[in-house]
Write an enzyme that holds these catalytic residues in place. Structure first.
Site, mmCIF file in Angstrom:
data_model
loop_
_atom_site.group_PDB
_atom_site.id
_atom_site.type_symbol
_atom_site.label_atom_id
_atom_site.label_comp_id
_atom_site.label_asym_id
_atom_site.label_seq_id
_atom_site.Cartn_x
_atom_site.Cartn_y
_atom_site.Cartn_z
ATOM 1 N N SER A 8 -3.334 6.144 2.205
ATOM 2 C CA SER A 8 -3.418 5.023 1.273
ATOM 3 C C SER A 8 -3.227 3.704 2.009
ATOM 4 O O SER A 8 -2.704 3.662 3.118
ATOM 5 C CB SER A 8 -2.358 5.173 0.167
ATOM 6 O OG SER A 8 -1.086 5.494 0.719
ATOM 7 N N GLU A 10 -2.058 -0.513 1.477
ATOM 8 C CA GLU A 10 -1.337 -1.466 0.621
ATOM 9 C C GLU A 10 -1.806 -2.896 0.876
ATOM 10 O O GLU A 10 -2.013 -3.300 2.017
ATOM 11 C CB GLU A 10 0.166 -1.372 0.885
ATOM 12 C CG GLU A 10 0.997 -2.300 -0.011
ATOM 13 C CD GLU A 10 2.455 -1.912 -0.010
ATOM 14 O OE1 GLU A 10 2.748 -0.771 -0.425
ATOM 15 O OE2 GLU A 10 3.283 -2.728 0.418
ATOM 16 N N ASP A 102 12.620 -7.162 -4.647
ATOM 17 C CA ASP A 102 13.374 -8.133 -3.854
ATOM 18 C C ASP A 102 13.984 -9.184 -4.761
ATOM 19 O O ASP A 102 13.350 -9.629 -5.727
ATOM 20 C CB ASP A 102 12.450 -8.823 -2.845
ATOM 21 C CG ASP A 102 11.904 -7.839 -1.816
ATOM 22 O OD1 ASP A 102 12.635 -6.881 -1.498
ATOM 23 O OD2 ASP A 102 10.774 -8.029 -1.358
ATOM 24 N N ALA A 117 16.307 1.024 -9.163
ATOM 25 C CA ALA A 117 15.025 1.715 -9.242
ATOM 26 C C ALA A 117 15.117 3.011 -10.052
ATOM 27 O O ALA A 117 14.176 3.372 -10.762
ATOM 28 C CB ALA A 117 14.493 2.010 -7.845
ATOM 29 N N LYS A 159 17.107 8.484 -7.624
ATOM 30 C CA LYS A 159 15.882 7.909 -8.196
ATOM 31 C C LYS A 159 14.729 8.909 -8.175
ATOM 32 O O LYS A 159 13.873 8.878 -9.068
ATOM 33 C CB LYS A 159 15.514 6.590 -7.534
ATOM 34 C CG LYS A 159 15.091 6.623 -6.097
ATOM 35 C CD LYS A 159 14.831 5.188 -5.609
ATOM 36 C CE LYS A 159 14.543 5.141 -4.119
ATOM 37 N NZ LYS A 159 14.385 3.746 -3.641
ATOM 38 N N PHE A 210 10.440 -10.149 10.689
ATOM 39 C CA PHE A 210 10.380 -9.389 9.452
ATOM 40 C C PHE A 210 11.141 -8.072 9.592
ATOM 41 O O PHE A 210 11.852 -7.648 8.671
ATOM 42 C CB PHE A 210 8.919 -9.132 9.078
ATOM 43 C CG PHE A 210 8.730 -8.523 7.720
ATOM 44 C CD1 PHE A 210 9.224 -9.156 6.589
ATOM 45 C CD2 PHE A 210 8.065 -7.318 7.568
ATOM 46 C CE1 PHE A 210 9.053 -8.597 5.326
ATOM 47 C CE2 PHE A 210 7.892 -6.748 6.319
ATOM 48 C CZ PHE A 210 8.386 -7.395 5.196
ATOM 49 N N HIS A 260 0.759 5.882 4.782
ATOM 50 C CA HIS A 260 0.547 4.740 3.895
ATOM 51 C C HIS A 260 0.531 3.488 4.777
ATOM 52 O O HIS A 260 1.544 3.133 5.378
ATOM 53 C CB HIS A 260 1.677 4.662 2.870
ATOM 54 C CG HIS A 260 1.567 3.529 1.889
ATOM 55 N ND1 HIS A 260 0.678 3.542 0.839
ATOM 56 C CD2 HIS A 260 2.234 2.333 1.808
ATOM 57 C CE1 HIS A 260 0.806 2.415 0.139
ATOM 58 N NE2 HIS A 260 1.729 1.674 0.721
#
Length: 281
Positions: A8, A10, A102, A117, A159, A210, A260
Site C-alpha cells: 500500500s 500513503e 497528533d 485510539a 487497541k 523528523f 506500506h
C-alpha cells in the site's frame, strides 16, 4: 497481486489545486502497480479534514484504488465522528486508519470525547459493525509519548483487541526492532497482520529531524554516511535506496505480511524499492 501480502501507499492532502493535480498524477502512476489500497493522512487536530475527504473520494472513485482515510479522535466529538463515518460509508469507503492523532501545538492533552485510539476503534465498531477494515498504528521502537516499552505493548494490544484488523508500523531503519515487536505482541495474543511502514530516504536533513521527533532511530552508520554526502542528492538517494531495499528484502523474507510505503506524495522513491524487490504488479 499476491493474496498473502499487502502492499500500500500513503499520501497526504495538498494545500493547493496544483498540488492536488500533481498528487493525482502520482497516484494514477502508482495505481498501475496494483496496490491493495492507498491511505490518506489527517492533519493535527483534524486540520486537513476537508482536504482529506476530497482526496480520499478522488483516489477511491477516480483513480479506482480502495482508499483508507486516517481518522483521528483528537478534537472531534462523537457526533463529528459519527457524521464522518456515515459519509465515508455512503461514499463506498470500506477502510480506515484509526489513530489518536497528533496533538496540535499548544493543545496539551487530547481534547474531544474519545482520548485514545482503542476508544476510537471501539466507537467505529459500535457505529458501523464490520463495514470497515480498520488499521491501527504500531510503534516497534515505542511511541514517543509512552512511559515505557512494556506499557506501549499493552496499549497496542488493547487497541487491537478493540476491533482492529491490521496494524501499520511507524517507519524504522532496523529490521530487528520490527521482528522483536512482532514476537512480543504475538505473546500477548495479537494475531493480526503487522505491516512494516517504509520511508524512502531522499533527503537527510529533513528525515533526520523528523525521525528524531517521532522516535524512529536512524543507525549511526547510516547517519554518518548520509552526513558525508552533504548536498550530493544523487548519492543520498542511491545509498538510501540500497539501505531501504535491503531492509525490505529482509523483512519480507522474515515473514512480514507486506509493505506500506510513506510516499510523501512522490512515486519514484517507493517504486525504486519496489523494482529492486521485484514485487508483483
Amino acid at each position: 497481486m499476491s493474496s498473502t501480502r499487502q502492499f500500500s501507499f500513503e499520501f497526504f492532502p495538498t494545500k493547493t489545486d496544483a498540488g492536488h493535480e500533481k498528487l493525482m498524477q502520482t497516484a494514477a502512476h502508482l495505481a498501475t502497480y496494483n496496490p491493495n489500497y492507498f491511505s490518506c493522512t489527517y492533519g493535527a487536530g483534524g486540520s486537513t479534514r476537508d482536504r482529506t475527504i476530497d482526496t480520499v473520494k478522488h483516489l477511491n472513485d477516480v483513480i479506482k484504488v480502495s482508499t483508507a482515510p486516517h481518522l483521528s479522535c483528537v478534537g472531534d466529538t462523537k457526533a463529528d465522528l459519527r457524521q464522518l463515518l456515515t459519509m465515508y460509508k455512503n461514499s463506498g469507503i470500506n477502510r480506515l486508519v484509526a489513530l489518536r492523532g497528533d496533538l496540535p501545538s499548544g493543545m496539551g492533552m487530547a481534547s474531544g470525547e474519545l482520548r485514545y485510539a482503542n476508544e476510537l476503534v471501539e466507537f467505529v465498531r459500535k457505529e458501523t459493525d464490520d463495514h470497515f477494515t480498520i488499521a491501527v498504528a504500531a510503534y516497534p521502537e515505542m511511541h514517543p509519548q509512552a512511559r515505557n516499552f512494556e506499557e506501549d505493548l499493552r496499549n497496542f494490544a488493547t487497541k487491537v483487541k478493540a476491533g482492529a484488523n491490521i496494524a501499520i508500523t511507524q517507519y524504522f531503519f532496523n529490521a530487528d526492532c520490527y521482528f522483536y515487536f512482532v514476537e512480543r505482541v504475538r505473546k500477548l495474543g495479537i494475531e493480526i497482520p503487522i505491516v512494516p511502514g517504509i520511508m524512502p530516504i531522499t533527503n537527510y536533513t529533513r528525515l533526520a529531524r523528523f525521525s528524531d521527533a517521532c522516535g524512529a532511530e536512524m543507525p549511526r552508520w547510516v547517519r554518518k554516511q548520509l552526513e558525508a554526502y552533504g548536498d550530493d542528492t544523487k548519492s543520498i538517494k542511491a545509498f538510501g535506496e540500497q539501505v531501504i531495499s535491503e531492509m525490505c528484502e529482509r523483512l519480507l523474507q522474515g515473514g512480514a505480511p507486506g509493505l506500506h510505503f510513506y510516499t510523501l506524495n512522490q512515486a519514484e522513491p517507493s517504486l525504486a524499492i519496489w523494482e529492486n524487490l521485484k514485487l508483483p504488479r
